[in-house]
Design an enzyme around this catalytic site. Sequence first.
Site, PDB file in Angstrom:
ATOM      1  CB  SER A 166      34.394  46.808  41.421  1.00 19.80           C
ATOM      2  OG  SER A 166      35.258  47.887  41.644  1.00 19.80           O
TER       3      SER A 166
ATOM      4  CD  GLU B 255      40.758  51.815  46.563  1.00 15.34           C
ATOM      5  OE1 GLU B 255      40.752  50.888  45.732  1.00 15.34           O
ATOM      6  OE2 GLU B 255      39.982  51.854  47.551  1.00 15.34           O
TER       7      GLU B 255
ATOM      8  CB  CYS C 287      45.282  45.138  38.250  1.00  9.19           C
ATOM      9  SG  CYS C 287      44.318  46.614  37.893  1.00  9.19           S
TER      10      CYS C 287
ATOM     11  CG  ASN D 189      44.070  47.768  44.107  1.00 11.62           C
ATOM     12  OD1 ASN D 189      43.592  47.027  43.260  1.00 11.62           O
ATOM     13  ND2 ASN D 189      44.199  49.073  43.917  1.00 11.62           N
TER      14      ASN D 189
ATOM     15  N   GLY E 254      30.225  41.339  39.885  1.00 10.05           N
ATOM     16  CA  GLY E 254      29.910  42.741  39.623  1.00 10.05           C
ATOM     17  C   GLY E 254      29.914  43.603  40.867  1.00 10.05           C
TER      18      GLY E 254
ATOM     19  CG  HIS F 236      42.536  51.884  41.291  1.00 15.00           C
ATOM     20  ND1 HIS F 236      42.218  50.543  41.211  1.00 15.00           N
ATOM     21  CD2 HIS F 236      42.106  52.293  42.509  1.00 15.00           C
ATOM     22  CE1 HIS F 236      41.623  50.161  42.325  1.00 15.00           C
ATOM     23  NE2 HIS F 236      41.543  51.202  43.127  1.00 15.00           N
TER      24      HIS F 236
ATOM     25  CG  ASN G   5      36.263  47.467  37.483  1.00 21.41           C
ATOM     26  OD1 ASN G   5      36.126  47.295  36.287  1.00 21.41           O
ATOM     27  ND2 ASN G   5      37.135  46.785  38.203  1.00 21.41           N
ATOM     28  CB  VAL G   6      33.654  50.145  32.692  1.00 27.80           C
ATOM     29  CG1 VAL G   6      32.815  49.756  31.483  1.00 27.80           C
ATOM     30  CG2 VAL G   6      33.494  51.635  33.002  1.00 27.80           C
ATOM     31  CB  ALA G   7      35.980  45.374  33.000  1.00 30.77           C
TER      32      ALA G   7
ATOM     33  CG  ASP H   5      46.554  50.784  38.301  1.00 33.89           C
ATOM     34  OD1 ASP H   5      45.339  51.001  38.106  1.00 33.89           O
ATOM     35  OD2 ASP H   5      46.960  49.804  38.970  1.00 33.89           O
TER      36      ASP H   5
END
EC number: 3.5.3.23
Length: 446
Positions: free
Chosen positions: A22, A174, A370, A110, A20, A249, A25-27, A251
Amino acid sequence: MNAKEANFDGLVGPTHNYAGLSFGNVASLSNEKSDANPKAAAKQGLRKMKQLADLGFAQGVLPPQERPSLRLLRELGFSGKDADVIAKAARQAPELLAAASSASAMWTANAATVSPSADTSDARVHFTPANLCSKLHRAIEHESTRRTLAAIFADEARFAVHDALPGTPALGDEGAANHTRFCAEYGAPGVEFFVYGRAEYRRGPEPTRFPARQTFEASRAVAHRHGLREEATIYAQQRPDVIDAGVFHNDVIAVGNRDTLFCHEHAFVDRQAVYDALAASLGALGAQLNVIEVPDRAVSVADAVGSYLFNSQLLAREDGTQMLVVPQECRENANVAAYLDALVAGNGPIRDVRVFDLRESMKNGGGPACLRLRVVLNDAERAAVKPNVWIGDALFASLDAWIDKHYRDRLSPVDLADPALLDESRTALDELTQILGLGSLYDFQR
């Protein structure tokens, strides 16, 4: 000159875990501290590479970085033998051990920004490794990235591998996750498209919940460094509200290839001006831009983030049509699945959708796009690439067996304190450099 787009996917490393790390970043945040399966993660990515290679696409592989990073831990004040360093970090600052152990270099979108020789002032392919300075666990990647790219693209007459930009917030970079290229043909000059989240030195809208990781200044510096033509370089700002919705990002909200831009209605600030600028620049090169804009009423931003519809690979086929490579989560979301069915049934450039199981990467917030770095190469440039990194039957079999031999099938954040994990990873990477013919790539080999 004849040229093709090659995709270089990151091979998932042996320390793949869910720490965890990031924010934004929801996921990544939602799966924090759950158990990971490094073996499954590596095999899922490798299967995608092989299937795309079997379809005729140029497919390479980039090796994992050495993790845990003892260099980082020692720089942060932990001393002693390697096992002592890990034990002290686990006891005193487990969050730093997690950062030093992240396998995030797998997301090679990235790794760098790449400009093909048709676009650059010296007619070489240029690579600028991303400094990734917004996150500690990623900011430690760029030096190893540069070393890896320099080993694979070693011919300095054809390739220019730069250092990363200075690691300051004003130049937050990034990489290719915020960059794409449009063209009529890969070997012809194209339009390079840079998307940023904020500008350091001029006022403008910014997100308020999650940070904007890419700056305008960084994008412009990369364009200048690569010697790009001003009239064929377009900058756009990502909408701050979608960054706050988990689009960390570009993407995650847009993807482009050749003459096609596939994006969400809410991807860009002043989107019509962005489309017009791209169309004008591409039109000057003799090509017509196709914009496939997905309306919010069909697929919401939340659906896009949850399914990673736009974190897909858009691949050009020999017949001129395009193929979309999506994660299986797109088929599990009713709105996204319905949209994709209608998209393929239409008469647009995207005629095929391929679905892949990338669940292990997706749980950390990384979809098909990614996992790959796009590099346009002409025939002479491709011949100059280190040959053992191209995916085919033999390399696939070797890497599949290598994963079986070296990877664990379960890893939790507490397992990062196991000193045996370092030894296992180093043994695996030492063997991998022999398989890929890359020489002494890692610090422990030198």
